[in-house]
Design an enzyme around this catalytic site. Structure first.
Site, PDB file in Angstrom:
ATOM      1  N   TRP A  39       0.837  -1.204   0.000  1.00  0.00           N
ATOM      2  CA  TRP A  39       0.000   0.000   0.000  1.00  0.00           C
ATOM      3  C   TRP A  39       0.875   1.259   0.000  1.00  0.00           C
ATOM      4  O   TRP A  39       0.535   2.271  -0.590  1.00  0.00           O
ATOM      5  CB  TRP A  39      -0.908  -0.007   1.235  1.00  0.00           C
ATOM      6  CG  TRP A  39      -1.676   1.275   1.396  1.00  0.00           C
ATOM      7  CD1 TRP A  39      -2.841   1.618   0.790  1.00  0.00           C
ATOM      8  CD2 TRP A  39      -1.319   2.405   2.212  1.00  0.00           C
ATOM      9  NE1 TRP A  39      -3.241   2.875   1.170  1.00  0.00           N
ATOM     10  CE2 TRP A  39      -2.323   3.381   2.045  1.00  0.00           C
ATOM     11  CE3 TRP A  39      -0.252   2.684   3.059  1.00  0.00           C
ATOM     12  CZ2 TRP A  39      -2.287   4.607   2.700  1.00  0.00           C
ATOM     13  CZ3 TRP A  39      -0.218   3.898   3.719  1.00  0.00           C
ATOM     14  CH2 TRP A  39      -1.233   4.840   3.534  1.00  0.00           C
ATOM     15  N   HIS A  40       2.052   1.141   0.664  1.00  0.00           N
ATOM     16  CA  HIS A  40       2.936   2.305   0.737  1.00  0.00           C
ATOM     17  C   HIS A  40       3.579   2.614  -0.604  1.00  0.00           C
ATOM     18  O   HIS A  40       3.926   3.765  -0.868  1.00  0.00           O
ATOM     19  CB  HIS A  40       4.029   2.083   1.791  1.00  0.00           C
ATOM     20  CG  HIS A  40       3.519   2.176   3.192  1.00  0.00           C
ATOM     21  ND1 HIS A  40       2.974   1.095   3.857  1.00  0.00           N
ATOM     22  CD2 HIS A  40       3.434   3.220   4.042  1.00  0.00           C
ATOM     23  CE1 HIS A  40       2.607   1.479   5.075  1.00  0.00           C
ATOM     24  NE2 HIS A  40       2.853   2.761   5.209  1.00  0.00           N
ATOM     25  N   GLY A  41       3.778   1.622  -1.414  1.00  0.00           N
ATOM     26  CA  GLY A  41       4.408   1.896  -2.691  1.00  0.00           C
ATOM     27  C   GLY A  41       4.593   0.635  -3.504  1.00  0.00           C
ATOM     28  O   GLY A  41       4.648  -0.469  -2.956  1.00  0.00           O
TER      29      GLY A  41
ATOM     30  N   PHE B  57       2.951   8.346  -0.789  1.00  0.00           N
ATOM     31  CA  PHE B  57       2.159   7.117  -0.718  1.00  0.00           C
ATOM     32  C   PHE B  57       0.714   7.399  -1.097  1.00  0.00           C
ATOM     33  O   PHE B  57      -0.069   6.537  -1.245  1.00  0.00           O
ATOM     34  CB  PHE B  57       2.228   6.511   0.688  1.00  0.00           C
ATOM     35  CG  PHE B  57       3.646   6.322   1.165  1.00  0.00           C
ATOM     36  CD1 PHE B  57       4.618   5.850   0.289  1.00  0.00           C
ATOM     37  CD2 PHE B  57       4.015   6.630   2.450  1.00  0.00           C
ATOM     38  CE1 PHE B  57       5.931   5.690   0.711  1.00  0.00           C
ATOM     39  CE2 PHE B  57       5.317   6.458   2.881  1.00  0.00           C
ATOM     40  CZ  PHE B  57       6.274   5.996   2.010  1.00  0.00           C
TER      41      PHE B  57
END
Lengths: 329, 505
Positions: free
Chosen positions: B324-326, B505
């Site tokens: 989800w962060h990247g 993000f």
């Protein structure tokens, strides 16, 4: 305390905290400039403190100068010091009754991005040195660095020879760290010669010399003269040999820029030492940054030539075995 | 628009506050909510110039589907729900993960689907997650409110829009619907001190750590083997930087929300004081943990299908949380590491329920694991991660800084020295930040008397007892001076370009 009183008190404290021109780096240095018992002070940028890991002699330019002068020198320089900051520190040290001579080394590129103080520092300097011919408050307030103190032109992204270079932070991250990494002894002209050429173009050729910083230095000279003290302006060495070797356009124009600075300041009666063309390519360190950092031979020759022009009255010939201290910051 | 910019602090915020409170005091509640939603969209437009329409499309799409799902019955409801979730995931997948998958496919098979990366719309991960939760709750029959303006404000409310906290409609909609205006003075006097703390954390602490952390990671990226001290300085420096950066942003968001008399959920609770990795995830980015628990971990079955499935679910949740962060293998690695940590922690609790390591040992092990895991989170790629980890393990030797006493002694022996890119000041700032993290109360504890922010059930009472402590902020002259000073000092650092880490993000 009511909530409205709380908010008013908070706002007042914020206003005071924002406006008080206290600076952790500059305020103690200013206090020293005013009070130290030295006869000679010196201002300037990282050229004065830089040493190379390839040097046998790890003394900085200021240390060598102090040694050659055989007396301690009040070192008011720091990395990234702008011309405006240097002039104001010099002016403050001229108020110090002990100081007789101020050495004022300047890199040519400082006549471009010269006035980078945030407004509160600017206000403090104006308060301390009202006679210096600095930018007006209106001019300063319009500058992009009015709050942050960041430089504009030389810190901005630029294009050279078909390559786009990022702003200074990007260059530090992507180009300078690579050069530092690749650097071996003895130092060479850089690992990425295209970047080295771009650095010389950007720092020395891209922008014209401005009149305002010249008149600032002239007003500093007048201040020194009025106080019967001496100001020695030094135009720091430029690696003209590398500039030519890399084929950066405008070698003659670069010489003309230096001549313009020397003539203008000389006409105003200042004691100017033009060391711009005094060194060879192999006297320079960190050549890829075009910032004029010097190797030990360069520092020794530069110090020697500055010492020759320091007024005799200031020189204090001591016993040659006596140790000499330099105040570092 | 950044919270730490003059455009925001000097123009946007004062104008929005004045408009909002005038409308509230004139009892134009609906207009006030509309004005706040419009201001939030302007805030978004200021930074998002490439896809400004995307968030509008996403809001209309999710609101329409959510509303239909919440009032409908029958088999079509499930189909519409699946279409909604698929639409959100497709949007996120295209903008965030398409190039990553195309790039990896190209590396594996030579097939080229995309030859350029896609520019990520600002805040897409946050506004998509917020709305996925809304759709799920609509499907579960938990959505009552159907006001489009309130919904739009729920998604776009500018304090949280770009980097969270991730909101839940259940905790926001009632606040938007509340018709009592509340007190302007109380809202400002409560919100400003926390905003000041957040601004100080970001501008003074995190941004002071940023240059040397970046320089060290740049060295690692350039392929230079990192020595022991350099690698640890970089890892610890980043550990402090990301905490002060992100928790500073969250403090500012909660403080800003309160200035509009709206409480946002608390996102941080001294995570580096955690005594286990399980506790860490109850204290770090609480609203993301909550989302992952409620909408991913529980949906996968949670702990209802036996221990093996529970550990697998935990691991999958953390890997997806990492992604989800990247879109990158470093984020997968970060998530996988935390998945492993959680697996080990739960297994340990299961196997040795009465074993106690002692507070200091537990704390040290937890923090060490967290620091090690931050390396891939910050590193450009796996190779840089490897370089840093090897450095931290001492595989690239120990070099002493030139400026240290030891350096001076060694230099005289003629040994070659390494010019380190960090100095005494960097070490001092990192150390001070570290001590502040573990010794001082956190921001929420400081402002406990103001009752700012919403607690998340199951994540511990954050402010228990803090309000009665002598250092707790109150509406008194001591707090006015302290918060005024930190606000003023932070403002002196405002102006340079410094983006929040979580914006990417």
């Amino acid at each position: 305390m009511t909530k409205s009183q709380f908010l008013v008190a908070l706002a007042l404290v914020v206003a005071v905290a924002v406006c008080v021109p206290f600076d952790l780096k500059q305020t103690p240095l200013l206090a020293e400039a005013l009070t130290r018992g030295n006869k000679i002070s010196i201002t300037g940028n990282s050229v004065l403190s830089h040493t190379s890991r390839c040097d046998q002699d790890s003394r900085s330019l200021v240390s060598i100068l102090a040694n050659d002068l055989r007396q301690p020198v009040l070192d008011l320089s720091f990395n990234g010091q702008s011309l405006s900051e240097a002039a104001n520190f010099a002016a403050v040290s001229l108020k110090n009754p002990h100081i007789q001579t101020v050495i004022f080394p300047v890199s040519l590129f400082e006549f471009v991005d010269w006035d980078t103080d945030p407004i509160r520092t600017y206000a403090l300097f104006r308060l301390l040195n009202p006679d210096l011919d600095a930018a007006s408050l209106a001019e300063r307030a319009q500058s992009p660095g009015r709050f942050s103190g960041q430089e504009s032109g030389l810190h901005a992204a630029f294009d050279y020879d078909g390559i786009h270079y990022p702003d200074y932070d990007g260059i530090k991250q992507h180009y300078m760290s690579y050069e530092r990494d690749m650097m071996r002894c003895p130092e060479n002209d850089g690992a990425n010669l295209k970047f080295t050429a771009a650095s010389y173009h950007h720092l020395l050729m891209q922008f014209p010399i401005l009149d305002k910083p010249l008149s600032l230095v002239s007003s500093l000279g007048k201040d020194a003269a009025q106080r019967r003290k001496s100001l020695v302006v030094v135009i720091l060495p430029i690696d003209f040999e590398l500039f030519a070797k890399l084929g950066v356009p405008g070698l003659e124009a670069l010489h003309a820029k230096v001549d313009h600075v020397v003539q203008t300041l000389g006409t105003d009666g200042l004691n100017v030492i033009d060391l711009s063309a005094s060194l060879h390519n192999n006297d320079f360190a960190d050549r890829w940054c075009a910032c004029g950092h010097l190797l030990e031979t360069g520092r020794q020759l530069t110090a020697e030539r500055i010492v020759q022009r320091i007024p005799d009255s200031t020189r204090n010939i001591l016993d040659s075995t006596q140790n000499v201290a330099v105040y570092y910051h | 628009m950044l919270f730490n910019s003059f455009a925001f602090l000097g123009v946007f915020l004062p104008i929005t506050l004045v408009f909002y409170w005038i409308l509230r005091k004139l009892n134009h509640h609906s207009f006030a909510i509309f004005a706040l939603a419009a201001a939030s969209y302007i805030f978004y437009l200021y930074g998002e110039t490439i896809y400004p329409w995307l968030i509008v499309v996403s809001i209309v799409f999710n609101f329409a589907l959510g509303r239909w799902i919440s009032v409908s019955k029958g088999p079509k409801r499930r189909v519409v729900f699946i279409i909604g979730i698929a639409g959100d995931l497709a949007l996120l997948g295209y903008f965030k993960y398409a190039f990553f998958f195309a790039d990896n496919l190209h590396a594996l098979t030579g097939i080229s689907l995309l030859d350029h990366s896609i520019i990520l719309p600002i805040g897409i991960s946050f506004f998509t997650f917020t709305q996925i939760a809304f759709l799920v709750d609509a499907y579960r029959g938990l959505v009552a409110d159907a006001n489009p303006v309130s919904y739009s404000l729920f998604v776009t409310f500018f304090p949280h829009l770009i980097a969270g906290p991730i909101l839940h409609h259940k905790e926001m909609m009632p606040q938007f619907a509340r018709r009592e205006a509340g007190s302007v003075l109380e809202s400002l006097a409560s919100g400003l001190p926390l905003f000041a703390i957040g601004l100080f954390k970001k501008c003074v602490i995190a941004d002071s750590l940023s240059p040397f952390v970046s320089a060290l990671f740049a060295q690692a990226s350039a392929g230079r083997p990192m020595t022991l001290l350099e690698a640890w300085a970089a890892a610890i420096g980043y550990t402090m930087q990301i905490y002060f950066d992100f928790s500073g942003y969250s403090d500012m968001a909660i403080g800003l929300g309160r200035m509009f008399s709206i409480n946002l959920p608390i996102n941080f609770n001294s995570p580096y004081k955690s005594l286990s990795i399980i506790e860490f995830w109850r204290r770090w980015h609480i609203t993301l943990s909550r989302f992952l628990r409620d909408y991913l971990y529980f949906s996968l079955g949670g702990n209802r299908r036996g221990p093996a499935r529970r550990y697998a679910n935990l691991f999958i949740t953390m890997v997806l949380g990492g992604m989800w962060h990247g879109a990158g293998w470093t984020f997968v690695l970060w998530g996988a590491l935390h998945g492993c940590y959680l697996f080990i922690a739960h297994l340990w609790q299961h196997l040795f329920p009465k074993a106690r390591l002692g507070r200091t040992v537990s704390w040290a092990i937890t923090l060490l694991c967290v620091i090690v895991a931050w390396v891939p989170f910050r590193a450009e790629n796996i190779a840089v991660t490897g370089n840093m980890w090897l450095g931290m393990a001492g595989a690239h030797g120990v070099a002493v800084p030139n400026w240290s006493r030891m350096g001076a002694l060694l230099r005289e022996t003629g040994l070659p020295m390494i010019n380190m890119v960090f100095g005494r000041a960097d070490v001092a700032i990192t150390l001070a930040a570290f001590l502040a993290c573990i010794l001082l109360p956190n921001s929420q504890e400081f402002v406990a008397r103001f009752k700012l922010g919403l607690d998340t059930p199951g994540y511990g009472a954050i402010r228990a007892g803090a309000a009665s402590r002598w250092w707790a902020f109150g509406w008194n002259w001591q707090t006015a001076v302290v918060s005024g000073l930190i606000f003023g000092v932070a403002l002196r650092y405002v102006g340079g370009y410094s983006e929040f880490i979580y914006f990417q993000f």
